[in-house]
Design an enzyme around this catalytic site. Structure first.
Site, PDB file in Angstrom:
ATOM      1  N   LYS A  74       0.921  -1.224   0.054  1.00 22.33           N
ATOM      2  CA  LYS A  74       0.043  -0.019   0.044  1.00 22.33           C
ATOM      3  C   LYS A  74       1.134   1.274   0.058  1.00 22.33           C
ATOM      4  CE  LYS A  74      -3.566   2.070   2.975  1.00 22.33           C
ATOM      5  NZ  LYS A  74      -4.504   1.876   4.176  1.00 22.33           N
ATOM      6  N   SER A 149      -9.207   1.741   3.460  1.00 18.99           N
ATOM      7  CA  SER A 149      -8.590   2.669   2.682  1.00 18.99           C
ATOM      8  C   SER A 149      -7.745   1.637   1.811  1.00 18.99           C
ATOM      9  CB  SER A 149      -7.700   3.622   3.266  1.00 18.99           C
ATOM     10  OG  SER A 149      -6.925   2.970   4.328  1.00 18.99           O
ATOM     11  N   SER A 173      -9.229  -0.502   7.879  1.00 15.65           N
ATOM     12  CA  SER A 173      -8.833  -0.560   6.398  1.00 15.65           C
ATOM     13  C   SER A 173      -8.287  -1.730   5.757  1.00 15.65           C
ATOM     14  CB  SER A 173      -7.776   0.575   6.414  1.00 15.65           C
ATOM     15  OG  SER A 173      -8.184   1.745   6.261  1.00 15.65           O
TER      16      SER A 173
HETATM   17  N1  GLN Z   1     -12.457   4.124   7.221  1.00 11.57           N
HETATM   18  C1  GLN Z   1     -11.553   4.497   8.435  1.00 11.57           C
HETATM   19  C2  GLN Z   1     -11.307   5.918   8.399  1.00 11.57           C
HETATM   20  O1  GLN Z   1     -11.454   6.355   7.479  1.00 11.57           O
HETATM   21  C3  GLN Z   1     -10.521   3.475   8.664  1.00 11.57           C
HETATM   22  C4  GLN Z   1      -9.336   3.924   7.985  1.00 11.57           C
HETATM   23  C5  GLN Z   1      -8.150   3.104   8.211  1.00 11.57           C
HETATM   24  O2  GLN Z   1      -8.320   2.037   8.829  1.00 11.57           O
HETATM   25  N2  GLN Z   1      -7.034   3.622   7.751  1.00 11.57           N
HETATM   26  O3  GLN Z   1     -10.827   6.325   9.385  1.00 11.57           O
END
Ligand code: GLN
Length: 474
Positions: A74, A149, A173
């Site tokens: 990532k 994400s 994420s």
């Molecule tokens: N959807 C969550 C957020 O936007 C989790 C994102 C993540 O785990 N990086 O914060």
């Protein structure tokens, strides 16, 4: 294409394939599926050269444990002398001068890194639509999001662009995209894996996580990247068990499993997801395990607490992107203060700006006690209550998401809150700092994949991996 590392190892040892041949296949697949927008950069030539070296080592009999494993990173995980951008214009042109500890450990065992994958900008989002390079499409239904994400990292594994991806999980994420793409998404205990070289979003939540096609592959990768690191003082000293050696063992005793009543019985939960979750619960019961519904009175506090604390931490962490030290700088001729302001206004996308502003607000003198301090106290309660449950039960079981993947563009500025609400099931483990994993649990009536989540107590990854492998096979 191979779906399990064991099969690759076997084929390599029998001379049926080579590491170069594997990389060529993945590169061809990446090219064929370009329209999914998964990769921010692919290391074509370099990956092939790397693979040739691994083939040589295999011949000589001194290859590492990950020889033949092709990995994608990532775009928030550093790889020395390679671009690192968090899918943001703010880091335009930035090249990392060092590798993340996790990256180094993969390379030391002869994994080949094939490229860096899109994500929501600075890992903020649940759909991978917030990338400066446009939305990523879900390979299972190209009109839908892959989750976020780490959405692209999940598609890459599900759609055979590489065997394994490293993502990051701050509030889900890794687990939520795994659920949306039919893959396995593992978030370990907070501090299990070094965060050195991981771009910070919310430091008291961030963990590197693994996306794979199956639990044994995820276990092997965790075993290799976890553990003590001089570069990150927050890493747990706890020894790292050989997760991969025990993952295929069946539970030695009958287990006691809890599920939070509202998370499975709620009328807001998608019907197919609820049915599939109950079907697994029934199978566990049929095997003689005890599965009980419990109450968790703090459920309503999970999301507000998560979004107050993570935005606060993000506003602090992202302060360093000032247009001077990294990446993007405004072209306008302005004074120093203007340079900071303009560079940040132009470099960051809307979602990141929204979170920086919200985070700055909750940390401001007049609201600090009302929001930030209070949320920290609630987080402690959530942690203690959850750990107490896990001292009485082996695991907490719940769906990974309340609904399957949604259409690209479904959530805009006017219904963002609804999108945030979708994180309800994954932020629980993140707030408590506990390990959790999402495993595939069939499909809904439209063929969209569903995830089932297992949460365990601190540093109980070994037990959790074993159980989730068993559960998936049930
Ligand atoms: N959807 C969550 C957020 O936007 C989790 C994102 C993540 O785990 N990086 O914060």
């Amino acid at each position: 294409m191979y779906k399990a590392f064991d099969d690759i190892k076997k084929a390599l040892s029998e001379g049926k394939t080579t590491c170069v041949a594997l990389v060529k296949d993945y590169l061809a697949r990446i090219e064929e599926k370009k329209h999914l927008n998964v990769w921010n950069e692919v290391y074509n030539e370099e990956a092939l050269q790397q693979a040739a070296k691994v083939d040589q080592k295999i011949k000589e009999g001194n290859a590492g444990r990950l020889a033949g494993m092709v990995v994608g990173l990532k775009d928030v995980i550093a790889y020395k002398d390679h671009g690192l951008q968090a899918s943001s214009n703010m880091l335009d042109g930035y090249v990392s001068p060092f590798s993340a500890t996790a990256t180094e450990r993969l390379l030391a065992e002869d994994a080949v890194i094939i490229g860096r994958q899109s994500c929501d900008e600075f890992a903020m989002g649940s759909s991978n639509e917030n990338s400066a390079f446009g939305p990523v499409k879900n390979n299972i239904d190209e009109t839908r999001v892959p989750g976020g994400s780490s959405g692209a990292s999940a598609v890459a594994v599900s759609d055979d662009h590489c065997l394994v991806s490293l993502g990051s999980d701050t509030g889900g994420s890794v687990r939520q995209p795994a659920a949306f793409t039919g893959t396995v998404g593992l978030k370990p205990t907070y501090s299990r894996i070094s965060r050195w070289g991981l771009i910070a979003y919310a430091s008291s939540f961030d963990t590197i996580g693994v996306i794979a096609n199956n639990v044994p592959d995820a276990s092997l990768v965790l075993e290799i990247i976890a553990g003590e690191d001089d570069q990150d003082a927050t890493v747990a000293q706890e020894p790292v068990p050989s997760y991969s050696a025990s993952v295929e063992e069946k539970p030695a005793k009958k287990l006691k499993i809890a599920y939070i009543k509202e998370t499975v019985e709620s009328e807001h939960l998608n019907k197919d997801i609820s049915e599939k979750t109950f079907a697994k619960i029934e199978k566990l019961r049929a095997e003689g395990h005890e599965v009980e519904a419990i109450e968790f009175p703090l459920l309503d506090y999970l999301l507000p607490t998560y979004y107050i604390l993570t935005t606060a931490e993000a506003s602090t962490n992202l302060e360093r992107f000032d247009g001077v030290r990294y990446g993007y700088r405004t072209e306008d001729k302005v004074d120093l203060e203007g340079l900071y302001k303009k560079s940040r206004s132009e470099g960051f996308g809307d979602e990141v700006k929204r979170r920086i502003m919200l985070g700055t607000f909750v940390l401001s003198a007049s609201y600090y006690d009302a929001y930030f301090s209070k949320a920290q106290k609630v987080r402690r309660l959530i942690k203690e209550t959850t750990e107490k449950i896990l001292s009485e039960y082996d695991f907490i079981l719940m769906p990974t998401t309340s609904a399957p993947s949604f259409e690209i563009g479904k959530y805009g500025e006017n219904n963002l809150l609804e999108l945030y609400l979708g994180d309800l099931y994954t932020v629980h483990a993140s707030l408590a700092g506990l390990p959790a994993i999402s495993i595939p649990n069939g499909e809904d009536k439209d063929g969209l994949t569903i995830g089932l989540q297992v949460m365990a107590n601190r540093f109980e990854e070994e037990k959790m991996l074993q159980f989730s492998h068993y559960l998936q096979e049930l």
